[in-house]
Write a protein that holds these residues in place. Sequence first.
Motif, short mmCIF file in Angstrom:
data_model
loop_
_atom_site.label_atom_id
_atom_site.label_comp_id
_atom_site.label_asym_id
_atom_site.label_seq_id
_atom_site.Cartn_x
_atom_site.Cartn_y
_atom_site.Cartn_z
N ALA A 14 48.89 4.32 -34.47
CA ALA A 14 47.74 4.28 -35.36
C ALA A 14 46.90 3.04 -35.09
CB ALA A 14 48.20 4.30 -36.81
N ALA A 15 45.59 3.20 -35.09
CA ALA A 15 44.69 2.06 -34.88
C ALA A 15 44.55 1.27 -36.18
CB ALA A 15 43.32 2.57 -34.43
N PRO A 16 44.30 -0.03 -36.10
CA PRO A 16 44.10 -0.83 -37.30
C PRO A 16 42.85 -0.37 -38.05
CG PRO A 16 43.48 -2.08 -35.34
CD PRO A 16 44.14 -0.84 -34.86
N VAL A 17 42.93 -0.33 -39.37
CA VAL A 17 41.82 0.18 -40.18
C VAL A 17 40.67 -0.82 -40.20
CG1 VAL A 17 41.08 0.82 -42.50
CG2 VAL A 17 43.27 1.65 -41.62
N ARG A 18 39.51 -0.38 -39.72
CA ARG A 18 38.28 -1.16 -39.84
C ARG A 18 37.14 -0.31 -40.41
NH1 ARG A 18 36.18 -4.74 -35.32
NH2 ARG A 18 35.28 -5.70 -37.19
N ILE A 19 37.42 0.98 -40.63
CA ILE A 19 36.44 1.90 -41.20
C ILE A 19 37.05 2.52 -42.45
CG2 ILE A 19 35.05 3.98 -40.84
CD1 ILE A 19 35.28 3.47 -37.83
N LEU A 20 36.25 2.58 -43.51
CA LEU A 20 36.67 3.22 -44.76
C LEU A 20 35.77 4.42 -44.99
CD1 LEU A 20 38.56 2.88 -47.22
CD2 LEU A 20 36.82 1.40 -48.26
N HIS A 21 36.37 5.56 -45.34
CA HIS A 21 35.57 6.78 -45.52
C HIS A 21 35.85 7.42 -46.87
CE1 HIS A 21 33.24 10.30 -44.47
NE2 HIS A 21 34.19 11.01 -45.04
N LEU A 22 34.78 7.94 -47.49
CA LEU A 22 34.89 8.68 -48.74
C LEU A 22 34.43 10.12 -48.51
CD1 LEU A 22 35.46 8.78 -51.77
CD2 LEU A 22 33.11 7.98 -52.17
N GLY A 23 35.32 11.09 -48.77
CA GLY A 23 34.99 12.50 -48.60
C GLY A 23 35.79 13.12 -47.46
#
Length: 445
Positions: A14-23
């Motif tokens: 898994a890549a490190p989280v740098r993007i947050l998404h809603l929906g």
Amino acid sequence: MTSILNRAAIARPAAPVRILHLGLGGFFRAHQAWYTEHAPDSAAWGIAAFTGRSTRIAERLAAQDGLYTLVTRARDGDAFEVIGSVTDVRPGGDHGTWLAYWRRPELAVVTLTVTEAGYTRGPGGGLDLTWPEVAADVAALRADPGAPVGTAAGRLVAGLVARRHTGGGPVAIVSCDNLPGNGEVTARVVEELAEAAGLRAGGHYVTTMVDRITPYPEEEDALVVAGATGRADAAPVVTEPFTEWVLSGDFPAGRPRWEEAGARFVADLTAYEERKLWLLNGGHSLLAYGGSLRGHATVAEAVADPVCRAWLGEWWAEASRHLDFPERELEAYRAALLERFANPRIRHTLAKIAEHGSLKVPVRVLPVLRAERRCGRLPAGAVRVLAAWLLHLRGDGVPVRDATAPSAAGPLPEAVRGLLTWLDPALAADTDLAEAVTREAGELA
């Protein structure tokens, strides 16, 4: 024998989280997540995705480590690809984790796919403070900026406040919904909700044009994936081969190299936005309301009907007169749309497209209608869309699912006047237009 879809099975970290998404819907997974997957630096850009309110899709994806199969469905067969750009999946009610991601200094991008209705706007385009959900969020945030909230605007305000309180830097907020100027729309509803709650939001907003037909999932999709790949996938997504993403705005904390996956970055995307809204989305609305009156259930069925295809050509001719593209490019775009619409293996239902017409028809049809009337023309295509929508609201064709729909009751001439008044009082004062919509509705009925 089928295997379970997870990261151990495909050796995909898994890549490190740098993007947050809603929906956390199908379109996001066929579009933004796909572009991130195909960016050359995808290993550095993981996505944490939250649902709106539901929990089912989050539970299914969590059991698969965020992985899912994207089925690209062309006329001549399917292509299967495991998408691994989604690192974490959460139900919308997990507000504590939502805020925790906002507080992370490495967070750089926040994207949204919440549909037109998710922006909770009133008739003037601003935040509708009379909506119970909006009023509840204002009260909750006023009492405690970290309190759970439910609307998209409320969640963004809460996140921006949490980030500022921890000294985090600016992030790009990227709307990916079918709204003209969706970046400006997002900024407005966020700032107005923050002001109503006595808070300061701020933010950097990016405007986008998105396009990839992604039908609502069917139960048999999982069976198709299992049969073709030997993997059990509880959350596959089916989409078409075509995809387009045009963006305009700044990314102060960086972004994936989406342009190397085919995205386009421009200073002004108005022309691309209008082309898509009027030709593709406006065409969809015409087929949803007019095609369902003729007994069709899907876009492919409707566009195979010579009558519906002629209607589509008439509407496209009207809209194309007001698009800022060379005619050769428009011809190619319309030809590609026909090919996409006619793909019988993409089951894009008219009932789904018809939903929330009160939010869609004004932005898809009225700009062309007004432009045509200014030129002294009475556009048959635009008139037909309004007449077919009116009949839909009166109970013909597919069922109505539209919480903010205007009334269409009463004798037909009065119903037409009422609908035009609701859209724009100036349209209701246009006697020729009102009479044309009334005549067309009578013929269609």
